[in-house]
Design a protein around this motif. Structure first.
Motif, PDB file in Angstrom:
ATOM      1  N   ARG A   1       0.823  -1.198   0.000  1.00 57.35           N
ATOM      2  CA  ARG A   1       0.000   0.000   0.000  1.00 57.35           C
ATOM      3  C   ARG A   1       0.860   1.252   0.000  1.00 57.35           C
ATOM      4  NH1 ARG A   1      -4.993   0.737   1.743  1.00 57.35           N
ATOM      5  NH2 ARG A   1      -4.660   2.706   0.640  1.00 57.35           N
ATOM      6  N   TYR A   2       1.967   1.173   0.700  1.00 55.29           N
ATOM      7  CA  TYR A   2       2.872   2.314   0.795  1.00 55.29           C
ATOM      8  C   TYR A   2       4.311   1.825   0.643  1.00 55.29           C
ATOM      9  CZ  TYR A   2      -1.293   4.284   2.958  1.00 55.29           C
ATOM     10  OH  TYR A   2      -2.582   4.685   3.214  1.00 55.29           O
ATOM     11  N   LYS A   3       5.108   2.647  -0.067  1.00 59.94           N
ATOM     12  CA  LYS A   3       6.510   2.307  -0.253  1.00 59.94           C
ATOM     13  C   LYS A   3       7.319   3.593  -0.296  1.00 59.94           C
ATOM     14  CE  LYS A   3       9.710  -0.827  -1.161  1.00 59.94           C
ATOM     15  NZ  LYS A   3       9.968  -1.998  -0.270  1.00 59.94           N
ATOM     16  N   ILE A   4       8.364   3.646   0.523  1.00 63.75           N
ATOM     17  CA  ILE A   4       9.281   4.779   0.525  1.00 63.75           C
ATOM     18  C   ILE A   4      10.660   4.265   0.153  1.00 63.75           C
ATOM     19  CG2 ILE A   4      10.319   6.620   1.898  1.00 63.75           C
ATOM     20  CD1 ILE A   4       7.852   6.500   3.717  1.00 63.75           C
ATOM     21  N   ILE A   5      11.253   4.868  -0.874  1.00 71.30           N
ATOM     22  CA  ILE A   5      12.578   4.427  -1.318  1.00 71.30           C
ATOM     23  C   ILE A   5      13.437   5.640  -1.631  1.00 71.30           C
ATOM     24  CG2 ILE A   5      11.728   2.242  -2.268  1.00 71.30           C
ATOM     25  CD1 ILE A   5      11.886   3.530  -5.042  1.00 71.30           C
ATOM     26  N   GLU A   6      14.725   5.395  -1.715  1.00 70.59           N
ATOM     27  CA  GLU A   6      15.656   6.426  -2.153  1.00 70.59           C
ATOM     28  C   GLU A   6      15.666   6.432  -3.682  1.00 70.59           C
ATOM     29  OE1 GLU A   6      16.999   7.579   1.683  1.00 70.59           O
ATOM     30  OE2 GLU A   6      17.721   8.344  -0.241  1.00 70.59           O
ATOM     31  N   LYS A   7      15.954   7.578  -4.247  1.00 71.04           N
ATOM     32  CA  LYS A   7      16.044   7.643  -5.714  1.00 71.04           C
ATOM     33  C   LYS A   7      17.155   6.712  -6.205  1.00 71.04           C
ATOM     34  CE  LYS A   7      19.056  11.706  -5.828  1.00 71.04           C
ATOM     35  NZ  LYS A   7      19.183  13.115  -6.305  1.00 71.04           N
ATOM     36  N   LYS A   8      16.936   6.223  -7.416  1.00 70.07           N
ATOM     37  CA  LYS A   8      17.814   5.264  -8.083  1.00 70.07           C
ATOM     38  C   LYS A   8      17.613   3.831  -7.605  1.00 70.07           C
ATOM     39  CE  LYS A   8      21.402   8.661  -9.156  1.00 70.07           C
ATOM     40  NZ  LYS A   8      22.848   8.982  -9.139  1.00 70.07           N
TER      41      LYS A   8
ATOM     42  N   LYS B   1       7.170  -2.668 -12.416  1.00 67.65           N
ATOM     43  CA  LYS B   1       8.483  -2.383 -11.844  1.00 67.65           C
ATOM     44  C   LYS B   1       9.013  -1.040 -12.348  1.00 67.65           C
ATOM     45  CE  LYS B   1       9.719  -7.301 -11.608  1.00 67.65           C
ATOM     46  NZ  LYS B   1      10.653  -8.352 -12.055  1.00 67.65           N
ATOM     47  N   ILE B   2       9.735  -0.373 -11.455  1.00 64.67           N
ATOM     48  CA  ILE B   2      10.428   0.856 -11.818  1.00 64.67           C
ATOM     49  C   ILE B   2      11.888   0.676 -11.417  1.00 64.67           C
ATOM     50  CG2 ILE B   2      10.517   3.361 -11.627  1.00 64.67           C
ATOM     51  CD1 ILE B   2       7.706   3.292 -10.443  1.00 64.67           C
ATOM     52  N   GLN B   3      12.774   0.857 -12.387  1.00 64.72           N
ATOM     53  CA  GLN B   3      14.193   0.730 -12.099  1.00 64.72           C
ATOM     54  C   GLN B   3      15.011   1.551 -13.078  1.00 64.72           C
ATOM     55  OE1 GLN B   3      15.636  -3.330 -11.993  1.00 64.72           O
ATOM     56  NE2 GLN B   3      17.596  -2.729 -11.151  1.00 64.72           N
ATOM     57  N   PRO B   4      15.730   2.571 -12.618  1.00 64.52           N
ATOM     58  CA  PRO B   4      15.738   3.085 -11.253  1.00 64.52           C
ATOM     59  C   PRO B   4      14.656   4.131 -11.040  1.00 64.52           C
ATOM     60  CG  PRO B   4      17.321   4.268 -12.588  1.00 64.52           C
ATOM     61  CD  PRO B   4      16.670   3.253 -13.488  1.00 64.52           C
ATOM     62  N   ALA B   5      14.219   4.284  -9.805  1.00 63.38           N
ATOM     63  CA  ALA B   5      13.179   5.270  -9.506  1.00 63.38           C
ATOM     64  C   ALA B   5      13.774   6.675  -9.474  1.00 63.38           C
ATOM     65  CB  ALA B   5      12.521   4.945  -8.169  1.00 63.38           C
ATOM     66  N   GLU B   6      12.950   7.636  -9.894  1.00 59.50           N
ATOM     67  CA  GLU B   6      13.318   9.040  -9.862  1.00 59.50           C
ATOM     68  C   GLU B   6      12.346   9.785  -8.955  1.00 59.50           C
ATOM     69  OE1 GLU B   6      13.277  10.383 -13.885  1.00 59.50           O
ATOM     70  OE2 GLU B   6      15.088   9.255 -14.441  1.00 59.50           O
ATOM     71  N   LEU B   7      12.757  10.977  -8.538  1.00 57.76           N
ATOM     72  CA  LEU B   7      11.913  11.765  -7.632  1.00 57.76           C
ATOM     73  C   LEU B   7      10.511  11.969  -8.206  1.00 57.76           C
ATOM     74  CD1 LEU B   7      14.452  14.490  -6.444  1.00 57.76           C
ATOM     75  CD2 LEU B   7      13.692  12.454  -5.214  1.00 57.76           C
ATOM     76  N   GLY B   8      10.428  12.176  -9.522  1.00 54.74           N
ATOM     77  CA  GLY B   8       9.148  12.437 -10.169  1.00 54.74           C
ATOM     78  C   GLY B   8       8.227  11.238 -10.251  1.00 54.74           C
TER      79      GLY B   8
END
Lengths: 113, 115
Positions: B9-16, B78-85
């Protein structure tokens, strides 16, 4: 391509007052029209839909909408709102016979006592 | 009848960093959608599946986003790598109809925050 315009980003209203949320669409082909509601931190739930036939469509929770082809509008109405109707409302359009919903930007309905 | 189930439901990650979201549609629904909902905006279609085939992925940013629906049931985005946007809510929906129209059944969404 289809597009949807919801002119009002936010509509404040007092409890038991009537409300109308406006929706206009553009399309070069015939369309199906929908209204969805989203309560905080929840997914979208269908309120009502227009596919064909009667232009006045009744949905859940006392909401209704009228399809007006000449004005390309599908406004949502409720004669008397409740506090529990506070939510985000999205109008959406899909080309007839093709399942691809395009959503508007939403209207936040704020009902106060 | 169980609804559309999404996790997390919720996920917090660092960019990249990479991130993945999972969706299990309503049983028997052969059409599955992934939508992106930015704050204050309406959902925007990322990809639509008919069974295991991606029939509309024109809005999926393929440089960093990928999706699969093996066996035509559940799906992973999937998102790899994640960006702030990429911070947004990722909604999954399913429908029992193909070709025609009908109601889309939405899950509660996966809210991603990229720091």
């Amino acid at each position: 391509a289809q597009s949807v315009t919801q002119l009002d980003s936010q509509v404040p209203v007092f409890e038991e007052a009537p409300v109308e949320l406006r929706c206009n669409y553009s399309s070069s082909v015939s369309v199906y029209l929908f209204w969805y509601v989203q309560y905080p931190n929840q997914g979208l739930q269908l309120l009502l839909k227009y596919l064909s036939g009667s232009t006045l469509v009744k949905g859940i929770n006392g909401f209704e909408a009228e399809f007006n082809k000449s004005q390309t509008s599908f406004h949502l109405r409720k004669p008397s709102v409740h506090i529990s109707d506070t939510a985000e409302y999205f109008c959406a359009v899909s080309p007839s016979g093709f399942q691809k919903l395009v959503f508007g930007t939403g209207t936040r309905l704020l009902v106060s006592p | 009848e169980a609804g559309v189930v999404q996790s997390p439901r919720y996920k917090i990650i660092e960019k990249k960093q990479p991130v993945a979201f999972w969706c299990n549609p309503i049983s028997g629904h052969n059409t599955l959608y992934w939508y992106l909902q930015n704050l204050g905006q309406g959902p925007e279609l990322l990809i639509r599946y008919e069974n295991e085939e991606a029939v509309d992925d024109s809005q999926l940013p393929k440089d960093r986003f990928s999706a699969e629906r093996l066996k035509g049931v559940d799906s992973t985005l999937k998102i790899q790598p994640a960006e702030l946007g990429d911070s947004a809510v990722y909604l999954c929906a399913s429908s029992p109809t193909t070709g025609g129209t009908g109601e889309l059944f939405f899950g509660e969404g996966s809210r991603l925050t990229v720091l």
